[in-house]
Design a protein around this motif. Structure first.
Motif, PDB file in Angstrom:
ATOM      1  N   ARG A 121       0.844  -1.195   0.000  1.00 17.77           N
ATOM      2  CA  ARG A 121       0.000   0.000   0.000  1.00 17.77           C
ATOM      3  C   ARG A 121       0.880   1.246   0.000  1.00 17.77           C
ATOM      4  O   ARG A 121       1.478   1.539   1.042  1.00 17.77           O
ATOM      5  N   SER A 140      -4.591  -4.603   1.287  1.00 16.10           N
ATOM      6  CA  SER A 140      -3.290  -3.954   1.137  1.00 16.10           C
ATOM      7  C   SER A 140      -2.598  -3.833   2.487  1.00 16.10           C
ATOM      8  O   SER A 140      -3.236  -3.658   3.527  1.00 16.10           O
ATOM      9  N   PHE A 358      -3.681   2.664  -5.150  1.00 18.23           N
ATOM     10  CA  PHE A 358      -4.195   2.018  -3.950  1.00 18.23           C
ATOM     11  C   PHE A 358      -5.228   0.971  -4.349  1.00 18.23           C
ATOM     12  O   PHE A 358      -6.234   1.287  -4.986  1.00 18.23           O
TER      13      PHE A 358
END
Length: 395
Positions: A121, A140, A358
């Protein structure tokens, strides 16, 4: 049309693709694409190689060849991997259309709809594009200056069902430029063993180290064949050749080869022959070494100029290699809106806003900036102009 497969819902436009369309405008200064510096391509050597190949005596360079890649090239890649601590032979290597095809094929092989892919992430946007048609769920794991937080990874693995794949860019990560430390690499492999998960190691920037000690690859720590290792000639030779490779356990490689056969039959014979001729006739290690001072200088110039012209309250990563720095702005700045409203129309500068990197819970106050393909004078003027507009936007 209403007949699209369900997976087509996950096929979305790429932010990088949209910005790269702008990069062709000569009035635009682009920090968006991870383009190598074209002045560093070995043009003379490749010109001679293609001249030699495109003759009647070498007509086989335009013929079909083995679907898993030219045997000579696979053996040469295996020799380089062996020298990097990953003992292998030609039979362990699959040649792909750049590293991107390795991402696509690996996801197709391992991921069913609803399975979980664990990513860093933020993570590489191109990987998400490759994974999305397989309809995964994402979890993540945060990063710090030593790369993926493996303690957080352990917690994810203990509490999340159906984890199939851990995806990592351990060397000069795209987009942050961070490198996963050796102790964390060892722990990553241990956790994958404990929870029976495949690791997908993506290493297109591995050989672009400008300072510090080389870290053993994750694959070199693999004792059970659960690491799939991807590499590429795009950053060390030329991206237009579209040549990458997969190193994997035999049972994995066999199925990846069949998926590639279904997708495109084979890579272009001419480019594989050219790469093999380059590796046989020239010293690619010297070529890579000759590129590093230029990239180091460009990195230093960008970081120095950012430090001089960006306002307070902004931070950025200082990668030991690769092509990127990751810039974090105050949370109130939406980088995509800033670029649309100010940066492009008033400065003719583009970056890649951070939100698409993301896999979940996107954050809008970051940007990936590449220093590699921009002439020095335009790099300085572009960063300076960006800094002025940031002061205006944040005031």
């Amino acid at each position: 049309m209403t007949a699209f497969a369900r997976r087509a819902e996950r096929i979305q436009p790429s932010a990088i693709r949209e910005f790269l369309a702008l990069a062709g405008d000569p009035g635009i200064t682009s920090f968006a694409g991870g383009y190598p510096d074209p002045t560093l391509f070995p043009m003379g050597e490749l010109h001679k190689i293609y001249d030699d190949l495109l003759t009647p005596d070498n007509a086989s360079a335009l013929q079909y060849t083995a679907s898993d890649g030219l045997p000579e090239l696979r053996a040469q890649v295996a020799a380089r991997l062996t020298a990097d601590g990953m003992p292998s032979t030609a039979d362990d290597v699959l040649i792909t259309q750049g590293g991107q095809q390795g991402l696509d094929l690996t996801a197709k092989l391992f991921v069913d709809a609803g399975d979980v892919i664990v990513t860093e992430r933020p993570t590489f946007l191109g990987a998400l594009i490759a994974f999305n048609p397989c309809e995964p769920r994402y979890v993540s794991v945060p990063m710090d200056e030593e790369g993926m937080d493996v303690d957080a990874l352990e917690q994810v693995l203990r509490t999340t069902e159906r984890v199939k794949l851990i995806y990592t860019v351990p060397d000069f990560q795209n987009p942050t430029g961070r490198t996963l430390g050796l102790a964390r690499r060892r722990r990553l492999v241990e956790l994958a063993e404990e929870f029976d998960v495949v690791i997908l190691e993506d290493t297109p920037y591995r050989e672009l180290r400008y300072e510090g000690e080389r870290v053993p690859s994750v694959k070199s720590l693999d004792t059970s064949g659960r690491v799939v290792h991807l590499g590429s000639f795009s950053k060390i030779l030329a991206p237009g050749l579209r040549l990458g490779w997969v190193l994997a356990a035999p049972e994995v490689l066999e199925k990846l080869s069949l998926l590639k056969l279904a997708a495109d039959t084979q890579n272009g014979t001419l480019n594989m022959r050219a790469a093999a001729a380059y590796l046989a006739g020239f010293d690619i290690e010297s070529h890579i070494a000759s590129m590093l001072p230029t990239y180091r200088s460009k990195r230093d110039l960008m970081l120095r100029t950012v430090a001089e012209h960006f306002p307070d309250g902004i931070t950025w990563t200082q990668a030991q290699g690769g092509l990127f720095t990751w810039v974090t702005f105050p949370e109130r700045l939406d980088v995509a809106a800033f670029q649309r409203d100010l940066l492009i129309p008033r400065a003719g500068v583009i970056v890649v806003p951070g939100a698409p990197f993301f896999a979940e819970r996107p954050e809008a106050h970051h940007a990936r900036m590449s220093f590699s393909g921009v002439p020095d004078d335009r790099l300085v003027s572009g960063v300076r102009a960006m800094g002025g507009l940031l002061r205006e936007a944040l005031s």
